[in-house]
Design a protein around this motif. Structure first.
Motif, mmCIF file in Angstrom:
data_model
loop_
_atom_site.group_PDB
_atom_site.id
_atom_site.type_symbol
_atom_site.label_atom_id
_atom_site.label_comp_id
_atom_site.label_asym_id
_atom_site.label_seq_id
_atom_site.Cartn_x
_atom_site.Cartn_y
_atom_site.Cartn_z
ATOM 1 N N ASP A 73 33.988 37.796 33.921
ATOM 2 C CA ASP A 73 34.840 37.953 35.095
ATOM 3 C C ASP A 73 35.483 36.595 35.342
ATOM 4 O O ASP A 73 34.830 35.687 35.879
ATOM 5 N N ASN A 74 36.724 36.478 34.945
ATOM 6 C CA ASN A 74 37.397 35.185 35.065
ATOM 7 C C ASN A 74 37.685 34.802 36.512
ATOM 8 O O ASN A 74 37.980 33.638 36.796
ATOM 9 N N THR A 75 37.603 35.745 37.414
ATOM 10 C CA THR A 75 37.793 35.424 38.832
ATOM 11 C C THR A 75 36.521 34.841 39.443
ATOM 12 O O THR A 75 36.565 34.233 40.510
ATOM 13 N N LYS A 76 35.401 35.059 38.755
ATOM 14 C CA LYS A 76 34.118 34.555 39.252
ATOM 15 C C LYS A 76 33.532 33.472 38.351
ATOM 16 O O LYS A 76 32.399 33.027 38.564
ATOM 17 N N ASN A 77 34.279 33.060 37.329
ATOM 18 C CA ASN A 77 33.801 32.034 36.392
ATOM 19 C C ASN A 77 32.435 32.397 35.814
ATOM 20 O O ASN A 77 31.579 31.521 35.636
ATOM 21 N N THR A 78 32.266 33.658 35.493
ATOM 22 C CA THR A 78 30.950 34.146 35.088
ATOM 23 C C THR A 78 31.048 35.011 33.833
ATOM 24 O O THR A 78 31.960 35.822 33.689
ATOM 25 N N VAL A 79 30.069 34.801 32.957
ATOM 26 C CA VAL A 79 29.902 35.658 31.787
ATOM 27 C C VAL A 79 28.565 36.362 31.922
ATOM 28 O O VAL A 79 27.606 35.792 32.449
ATOM 29 N N TYR A 80 28.532 37.594 31.453
ATOM 30 C CA TYR A 80 27.336 38.420 31.583
ATOM 31 C C TYR A 80 26.844 38.881 30.214
ATOM 32 O O TYR A 80 27.620 38.970 29.260
#
Length: 127
Positions: A73-80
Motif C-alpha cells: 500500500d503505497n499510501t501507507k508506506n507498507t508492504v505485507y
C-alpha cells in the motif's frame, strides 16, 4: 533515520494463517522494490517474495507459491506478506528489504541486491 519495521509474527499451528507487515521510512516508498526474506536457524537467508514499485508484479519462491501473497500500500508506506496454510518448515525470522529501482524494473530476488533491511519478526509454526 531510514528504517524498515516488521510486525505480525508469532506462534501459530500448522495450517493457520498470519499476516506480516513492514512499514518503511526509507525515502519515497513508491520508488522502492520490496521483498520478504526468511532465515531459519542453521540455514541461509532465502527469498520468499518480491514486489515491484507499483505492486503490479510479484515473484515468489517455489516453496511458498499458492500459499503466500505479497502486497503493498503505497499510501501507507507498507508492504505485507499474507501467509496461509503455514507449515513447520515455514518457521523462520522474516525480514523485509527495500531497494530503490527505476519504474518497470523487475524486483530483485537476490538478498545482495537489497540495500535496506528490517530487524525481522519471528514466525513459529507448531505441528
Amino acid at each position: 533515520q531510514a528504517q524498515l519495521v516488521e510486525s505480525g509474527g508469532g506462534l501459530v499451528q500448522a495450517g493457520d494463517s498470519l499476516r506480516l507487515s513492514c512499514i518503511s521510512s526509507v525515502g519515497t516508498f513508491s520508488n522502492y522494490a520490496m521483498a520478504w526474506f526468511r532465515q531459519a536457524p542453521g540455514n541461509e537467508r532465502e527469498h520468499v517474495a518480491s514486489i515491484s514499485v507499483s505492486g503490479a508484479n510479484t515473484y515468489y519462491a517455489d516453496s511458498v507459491k499458492g500459499r503466500f501473497t505479497i502486497s503493498r500500500d503505497n499510501t501507507k508506506n507498507t508492504v505485507y506478506l499474507q501467509m496461509t496454510s503455514l507449515k513447520p518448515e515455514d518457521m523462520a525470522v522474516y525480514s523485509c528489504a527495500a531497494v530503490e529501482v527505476p519504474l518497470l524494473t523487475r524486483p530483485p530476488t537476490e538478498a545482495a541486491q537489497y540495500v535496506y533491511w528490517g530487524q525481522g519478526t519471528q514466525v513459529t509454526v507448531s505441528s
